[in-house]
Design a protein around this motif. Structure first.
Motif, PDB file in Angstrom:
ATOM      1  N   GLN A   1       6.862   2.953   2.098  1.00 40.10           N
ATOM      2  CA  GLN A   1       6.291   2.566   0.805  1.00 40.10           C
ATOM      3  C   GLN A   1       5.096   1.637   0.980  1.00 40.10           C
ATOM      4  N   HIS A   2       5.245   0.661   1.862  1.00 42.81           N
ATOM      5  CA  HIS A   2       4.180  -0.329   2.051  1.00 42.81           C
ATOM      6  C   HIS A   2       2.911   0.313   2.605  1.00 42.81           C
ATOM      7  N   TYR A   3       3.047   1.099   3.654  1.00 40.52           N
ATOM      8  CA  TYR A   3       1.849   1.629   4.313  1.00 40.52           C
ATOM      9  C   TYR A   3       1.282   2.855   3.595  1.00 40.52           C
ATOM     10  N   THR A   4       2.109   3.553   2.820  1.00 39.06           N
ATOM     11  CA  THR A   4       1.553   4.622   1.982  1.00 39.06           C
ATOM     12  C   THR A   4       0.614   4.038   0.938  1.00 39.06           C
ATOM     13  N   LYS A   5       1.002   2.917   0.348  1.00 36.01           N
ATOM     14  CA  LYS A   5       0.138   2.270  -0.645  1.00 36.01           C
ATOM     15  C   LYS A   5      -1.158   1.796  -0.004  1.00 36.01           C
ATOM     16  N   LEU A   6      -1.066   1.216   1.196  1.00 34.80           N
ATOM     17  CA  LEU A   6      -2.276   0.787   1.901  1.00 34.80           C
ATOM     18  C   LEU A   6      -3.181   1.979   2.199  1.00 34.80           C
ATOM     19  N   ALA A   7      -2.568   3.075   2.637  1.00 38.29           N
ATOM     20  CA  ALA A   7      -3.351   4.262   2.968  1.00 38.29           C
ATOM     21  C   ALA A   7      -4.034   4.828   1.732  1.00 38.29           C
ATOM     22  N   MET A   8      -3.319   4.874   0.609  1.00 42.63           N
ATOM     23  CA  MET A   8      -3.910   5.411  -0.625  1.00 42.63           C
ATOM     24  C   MET A   8      -5.087   4.580  -1.095  1.00 42.63           C
ATOM     25  N   ASN A   9      -5.001   3.275  -0.909  1.00 48.11           N
ATOM     26  CA  ASN A   9      -6.098   2.413  -1.321  1.00 48.11           C
ATOM     27  C   ASN A   9      -7.287   2.518  -0.364  1.00 48.11           C
ATOM     28  N   ALA A  10      -6.985   2.672   0.923  1.00 48.75           N
ATOM     29  CA  ALA A  10      -8.049   2.749   1.920  1.00 48.75           C
ATOM     30  C   ALA A  10      -8.678   4.128   1.989  1.00 48.75           C
ATOM     31  N   CYS A  11      -7.919   5.144   1.595  1.00 56.67           N
ATOM     32  CA  CYS A  11      -8.355   6.535   1.767  1.00 56.67           C
ATOM     33  C   CYS A  11      -8.061   7.323   0.502  1.00 56.67           C
ATOM     34  N   PRO A  12      -8.778   7.027  -0.594  1.00 55.65           N
ATOM     35  CA  PRO A  12      -8.506   7.751  -1.844  1.00 55.65           C
ATOM     36  C   PRO A  12      -8.862   9.221  -1.723  1.00 55.65           C
TER      37      PRO A  12
END
Length: 475
Positions: A267-278
């Motif tokens: 959950q944590h790193y999916t959110k980071l990835a979505m923000n960094a890589c829209p």
């Protein structure tokens, strides 16, 4: 206090950017359904939307607000117009949803190669049964929520007939030595494990608050399709690497993953990835982290810890049950899925290979591919097939979604099916009924080029979570 006290400045304070999102949110609050909502509750709801707008994109009320809050796609991380070719095994009985998800994955700019296993069905991000090789990046939802979910099989030096003669004892052994689901009661006497001394628990922020949860959950199993079961191991290949003679034995098979640790990391790193890589909406769960980035390196370390924790859980399950049984295994087989590996492809390129619900099947690699409660699983040896990225299915695969199974199957029919096959089930729900799964024999027929069969495992005494409706269990 009424909702009319919510102002634009209130929204700015909770992170709303300047622009249409503020006005649209205030317009929604003017609607009839929010007339009696107090300011605190309204702001709490809006903060949820601001923190994770993706969750509200399908909400008719908040969709327009969420769309304004979602990071807009950047051309540098857009999808390629062409779908890279990939091998599909058992394509005729793979659902369209899984195929479309894999097609999207093959359009990512970082994608090198891919494959779709015969047990494939729709999931989030990659389909279950999807294998994806990418360049110097890791996709948290390409790994999944239940990081390092695995199969573990112990073969005991006991003949098949002891399974039937000692059925009541074996049932009690499983009940006493396993725990399932989120509402489990912890073991009174915990077994220690070196996993708790790992530095990642101190060095990675998302794991710092999870060590105590990990201590409580060690040796336990999840919900959904996770299980611990006694059954019959039938060794059929005289040249097997297990050094077990051809014949039938008592076996113990477990299926579970990394519990709360894996879910928190995902959950944590999916959110980071979505923000960094829209990415465009159809691909948003395939957002990746570069392995050159700090977040990518953190995720890689956390993923490996979660996988090792899942292995430690299985080790404790089998140790407890072996001790209660009074027997040491003749042999053990363990393999995992929902993971990413750094591998060298057939053309010599290094890649990160994601196996979302797919079993590693490199040349000579052993594994277990389960069926359903009323169908055998198979002990296999990988053949190292390059077209499948050295992978095979991780089970029979679902032919009904959980929701469909709960709506259409009847408890009486399931009980009769289990009785006809001599299965004793403790726990479980309609969503895990045998009829909800594909025919494992068909699945195996479509991957003859991927694995050799050394033997089989047929369940007889099965324990699962008693929660009733189950969960994602392996996603």
């Amino acid at each position: 206090m009424s909702k009319q006290t919510v102002r634009g400045n209130d929204l700015r304070k909770i992170g709303f950017p300047e622009g249409p999102a503020i006005g649209r949110a205030l317009d929604v609050l003017e609607g009839r359904q929010f007339k009696k909502l107090d300011k605190g509750s309204a702001l709490a709801l809006l903060q949820q939307i601001q923190a994770d707008p993706y969750k509200f994109l399908r909400d008719e009320t908040w969709r327009d607000v969420a769309q304004e809050l979602v990071p807009q796609p950047d051309k540098s991380v857009g999808l390629n117009p062409e779908i890279k070719d990939y091998r599909r095994y058992g394509e005729e009985f793979i659902e369209d949803g899984a195929r479309k998800q894999m097609d999207t994955a093959m359009q990512l700019p970082v994608t090198i190669d891919g494959a779709l296993m015969p047990d494939a069905h729709q999931g989030y991000g990659l389909p279950i049964g999807g294998v994806l090789a990418v360049d110097n990046a890791v996709i948290p939802y390409g790994v999944g929520m239940d990081i390092g979910c695995r199969m573990a099989l112990s073969v005991f030096p006991l003949p098949e007939h002891e399974l039937y003669q000692r059925a009541k004892e074996l049932r009690n052994i499983i009940l006493a030595n396993t725990r399932f689901g989120s509402k489990f009661s912890a073991f009174d006497k915990k077994l220690d494990d070196a996993i708790f001394e790992r530095p990642e628990f101190k060095e990675i922020a998302v794991l710092r608050g999870k060590r105590q949860t990990a201590v409580e959950q060690i040796g336990t199993s999840g919900s959904g399709n996770h299980f611990v079961e006694f059954g019959v191991v039938d060794i059929t290949d005289p040249d097997n690497e297990l050094d077990v003679p051809v014949g039938k034995y008592l076996g113990l098979l477990s299926h579970s993953g990394s519990r709360g640790i894996g879910a928190a990391v995902a959950q944590h790193y999916t959110k980071l990835a979505m923000n960094a890589c829209p990415l465009p909406p159809e691909a948003r769960h395939l957002a990746w982290l570069s392995l050159d980035s700090q977040a990518g390196q953190e995720y890689w370390a956390a993923m490996n810890l979660a996988g090792d924790y899942a292995s430690a859980c299985h080790d404790q399950i089998h140790r407890r049950i072996s001790r209660a049984l009074g027997e040491k295994p003749l042999a053990k087989v363990e393999n995992h899925h929902n993971f990413a590996w750094r591998e060298t492809l057939a053309d010599g390129r290094e890649a990160i290979v994601h196996r979302k619900g797919a079993t590693p099947a490199g040349k000579g690699v052993l594994g277990v591919i389960p069926g359903s409660m009323t169908a055998p699983g198979f002990i296999v040896r990988g053949r190292g097939e390059r077209d499948s990225l050295q992978s095979a299915s991780h089970g029979a695969g679902r032919r009904m979604s959980r929701g469909q199974a709960l709506k259409t199957l009847k408890e009486g029919d399931v009980r009769r099916e289990l009785k006809d096959h001599g299965i004793e089930l403790m726990g479980g729900g309609l969503d895990e009924a045998p009829m909800a799964y594909k025919d494992i024999h068909q699945v195996m027929a479509h991957q003859r080029d991927l694995v050799d069969v050394l033997g089989s495992f047929t369940p007889k005494i099965v324990r699962m979570d008693a929660g009733g409706k189950g969960g994602k269990g392996g996603e």
